[in-house]
Design a protein around this motif. Structure first.
Motif, short mmCIF file in Angstrom:
data_model
loop_
_atom_site.label_atom_id
_atom_site.label_comp_id
_atom_site.label_asym_id
_atom_site.label_seq_id
_atom_site.Cartn_x
_atom_site.Cartn_y
_atom_site.Cartn_z
N PHE A 1 0.89 -1.16 0.00
CA PHE A 1 0.00 0.00 0.00
C PHE A 1 0.92 1.20 0.00
O PHE A 1 1.64 1.42 0.98
CB PHE A 1 -0.86 0.03 1.27
N GLY A 2 0.93 1.99 -1.07
CA GLY A 2 1.93 3.04 -1.05
C GLY A 2 1.73 4.16 -2.03
O GLY A 2 0.86 4.12 -2.91
N SER A 3 2.56 5.15 -1.86
CA SER A 3 2.55 6.33 -2.72
C SER A 3 3.14 6.01 -4.07
O SER A 3 4.03 5.17 -4.21
CB SER A 3 3.35 7.45 -2.06
N LEU A 4 2.61 6.69 -5.09
CA LEU A 4 3.10 6.54 -6.45
C LEU A 4 3.25 7.94 -7.03
O LEU A 4 2.26 8.65 -7.21
CB LEU A 4 2.13 5.68 -7.28
N ASN A 5 4.47 8.33 -7.28
CA ASN A 5 4.75 9.68 -7.78
C ASN A 5 5.50 9.62 -9.10
O ASN A 5 5.99 8.57 -9.51
CB ASN A 5 5.63 10.45 -6.78
N VAL A 6 5.60 10.76 -9.75
CA VAL A 6 6.53 10.93 -10.85
C VAL A 6 7.61 11.89 -10.37
O VAL A 6 7.30 12.99 -9.90
CB VAL A 6 5.82 11.47 -12.11
N ASP A 7 8.86 11.44 -10.43
CA ASP A 7 9.99 12.24 -9.95
C ASP A 7 10.51 13.16 -11.05
O ASP A 7 10.73 12.73 -12.18
CB ASP A 7 11.14 11.33 -9.52
N SER A 8 10.72 14.42 -10.70
CA SER A 8 11.40 15.36 -11.58
C SER A 8 12.73 15.71 -10.91
O SER A 8 12.74 16.39 -9.88
CB SER A 8 10.55 16.63 -11.78
N THR A 9 13.82 15.23 -11.49
CA THR A 9 15.13 15.32 -10.84
C THR A 9 16.08 16.22 -11.61
O THR A 9 16.26 16.06 -12.82
CB THR A 9 15.77 13.92 -10.70
N THR B 1 20.00 31.18 -7.44
CA THR B 1 19.61 30.45 -8.64
C THR B 1 20.83 29.82 -9.27
O THR B 1 21.85 30.49 -9.47
CB THR B 1 18.94 31.39 -9.67
N ILE B 2 20.74 28.52 -9.57
CA ILE B 2 21.86 27.83 -10.20
C ILE B 2 21.35 27.07 -11.42
O ILE B 2 20.15 26.90 -11.61
CB ILE B 2 22.54 26.84 -9.22
N LEU B 3 22.28 26.62 -12.26
CA LEU B 3 21.93 25.84 -13.44
C LEU B 3 22.19 24.36 -13.18
O LEU B 3 23.18 24.00 -12.55
CB LEU B 3 22.75 26.30 -14.65
N SER B 4 21.30 23.52 -13.66
CA SER B 4 21.48 22.08 -13.50
C SER B 4 22.35 21.54 -14.63
O SER B 4 22.47 22.15 -15.69
CB SER B 4 20.13 21.36 -13.50
N ARG B 5 22.93 20.37 -14.37
CA ARG B 5 23.75 19.68 -15.37
C ARG B 5 22.95 18.63 -16.13
O ARG B 5 23.46 18.04 -17.08
CB ARG B 5 24.94 19.03 -14.68
N GLY B 6 21.75 18.38 -15.67
CA GLY B 6 20.92 17.38 -16.32
C GLY B 6 19.57 17.31 -15.66
O GLY B 6 19.37 17.83 -14.55
N PHE B 7 18.62 16.69 -16.33
CA PHE B 7 17.25 16.61 -15.83
C PHE B 7 16.66 15.27 -16.24
O PHE B 7 16.91 14.78 -17.36
CB PHE B 7 16.41 17.76 -16.38
N GLN B 8 15.87 14.66 -15.34
CA GLN B 8 15.28 13.37 -15.64
C GLN B 8 13.89 13.28 -15.03
O GLN B 8 13.66 13.75 -13.91
CB GLN B 8 16.15 12.25 -15.06
N VAL B 9 12.97 12.72 -15.78
CA VAL B 9 11.62 12.42 -15.28
C VAL B 9 11.53 10.90 -15.15
O VAL B 9 11.84 10.17 -16.10
CB VAL B 9 10.53 12.96 -16.21
N THR C 1 16.55 17.24 -6.14
CA THR C 1 17.82 17.80 -6.57
C THR C 1 18.93 16.88 -6.09
O THR C 1 18.97 16.52 -4.90
CB THR C 1 18.04 19.21 -5.99
N VAL C 2 19.81 16.47 -7.00
CA VAL C 2 20.92 15.58 -6.65
C VAL C 2 22.23 16.32 -6.89
O VAL C 2 22.48 16.81 -8.00
CB VAL C 2 20.88 14.28 -7.48
N ALA C 3 23.05 16.41 -5.86
CA ALA C 3 24.36 17.07 -5.97
C ALA C 3 25.42 16.08 -6.41
O ALA C 3 25.23 14.87 -6.37
CB ALA C 3 24.74 17.69 -4.62
N ASP C 4 26.57 16.60 -6.83
CA ASP C 4 27.67 15.74 -7.27
C ASP C 4 28.14 14.80 -6.17
O ASP C 4 28.71 13.74 -6.44
CB ASP C 4 28.86 16.60 -7.73
N SER C 5 27.89 15.14 -4.92
CA SER C 5 28.27 14.29 -3.79
C SER C 5 27.42 13.03 -3.72
O SER C 5 27.76 12.09 -3.00
CB SER C 5 28.11 15.06 -2.48
#
Length: 320
Positions: free
Chosen positions: A10-18, A30-38, A101-105
């Motif tokens: 029984f759980g949540s179902l989302n669409v991730d925007s990363t 404000t910063i610029l991203s290096r990539g984007f994924q759905v 948001t995912v950092a290089d770390s």
């Protein structure tokens, strides 16, 4: 695997925007991203996919909107082989979304908007009693309404079905709900939120094993505490164990905890003891951080079992 080893999520179902960035922005920056994924996301769907990849027969009870995101989510689950017949569509609410948001770390920040997930109510639990009773194990998370989690725990317990609660994020569920969790799966901060380990900040793996042992049978039937790169601990009436995580270079930690929990549930459902399921789940979580994204980063069963079986002696389960 036995045909009865069925995991009902029984759980949540989302669409991730990363968005992938060098480092997290400061407030007002404000910063610029290096990539984007759905991609597919939500703790419920992530854990359902992880359990499926680990070899369990999985059913996912969830809700999505009647929108393009809902189409995407259902198509992705079907591609991955997870049944969608227990997922209904809501016409008056959008599909849930997570902004990540995912950092290089490899670290991440996540903001979740529940949307259609909030339609997973107590009434839905009551309508799914037959599915619950037929399951080997029922798994849920803290992203659902509290009343739903409490009702699910009660119905599962009445049916004599093992109830696993990943209280992430922390939610003010009833003490009776915590009491029947077998196990209650939490990270360090979530453990503190329910009064576990509040007096041992910065504790070592071994200290957390002792803490978990003191909470098993008192807070919940059994306890699992995940500790990120350090590994995880577990405790039940049978004992207490720690498993050190293998040393890996993290690419993206998003969904690794869900990979751990779904794998843990799958192996518990097929009858593995908690200490063995813990060892396997730690390996699954470590492998999940090696790739970007969530569900597509989960390693298949044979790879996870191989990784769990070749751990260093000091990375194994240590009984109390």
């Amino acid at each position: 695997m036995a045909a009865s080893a069925r995991v009902l999520v029984f759980g949540s179902l989302n669409v991730d925007s990363t968005s992938y960035v060098e480092s997290f922005p400061a407030p007002g920056e404000t910063i610029l991203s290096r990539g984007f994924q759905v991609a597919l996301g939500g703790k419920g769907s992530n854990q359902a996919v992880a359990a499926h990849v680990a070899g369990a027969a999985v059913e996912l009870v969830a809700r999505v909107g009647a929108d393009a995101s809902g189409d995407f989510a259902l198509a992705t689950l079907e591609r991955l082989g997870v049944p969608t017949d227990a997922i209904a569509r809501e016409t008056d609410a959008p599909t849930g979304v997570a902004q990540i948001t995912v950092a290089d770390s490899g670290e991440n920040t996540i903001i979740v908007t529940g949307g259609a997930n909030l339609a997973l109510t107590r009434a839905v639990v009551d309508a799914e009693r037959d599915r619950i009773a037929a399951a080997a194990l029922v798994l849920t998370q803290g992203e659902l309404p509290i009343a739903t989690i409490d009702r699910l725990a009660s119905v599962a317990d009445e049916a004599g079905v093992r109830f696993v609660l990943n209280l992430a994020p922390p939610a003010g569920v009833a003490s009776e709900t915590l009491a029947v969790a077998d196990p209650l799966v939490v990270n360090e901060h979530e453990a503190n939120a329910v009064g576990i380990g509040t007096d041992v900040p910065g504790a070592t793996l071994e200290e957390w094993r002792v803490v978990a042992a003191s909470a098993a049978g008192r807070v919940a039937r059994s306890i699992v505490v995940t500790l990120g790169a350090a590994g995880a601990v577990a405790a039940s009436a049978e004992g207490a164990w720690s498993v050190a995580a293998p040393s890996v270079t993290a690419v993206d930690t998003t969904g690794a905890g869900d990979g751990f929990t779904g794998t843990l549930a799958a192996f518990l459902a097929e009858g593995r003891p908690l200490d063995e399921a813990l060892r396997i789940a730690v390996a699954a979580g470590a492998l999940a951080v090696l790739g970007r994204g969530t569900v597509d980063s989960y390693a298949p069963r044979d790879v996870v079992l191989e990784a769990a079986g070749r751990g260093a002696p000091d990375g194994g389960a240590a009984p109390a």
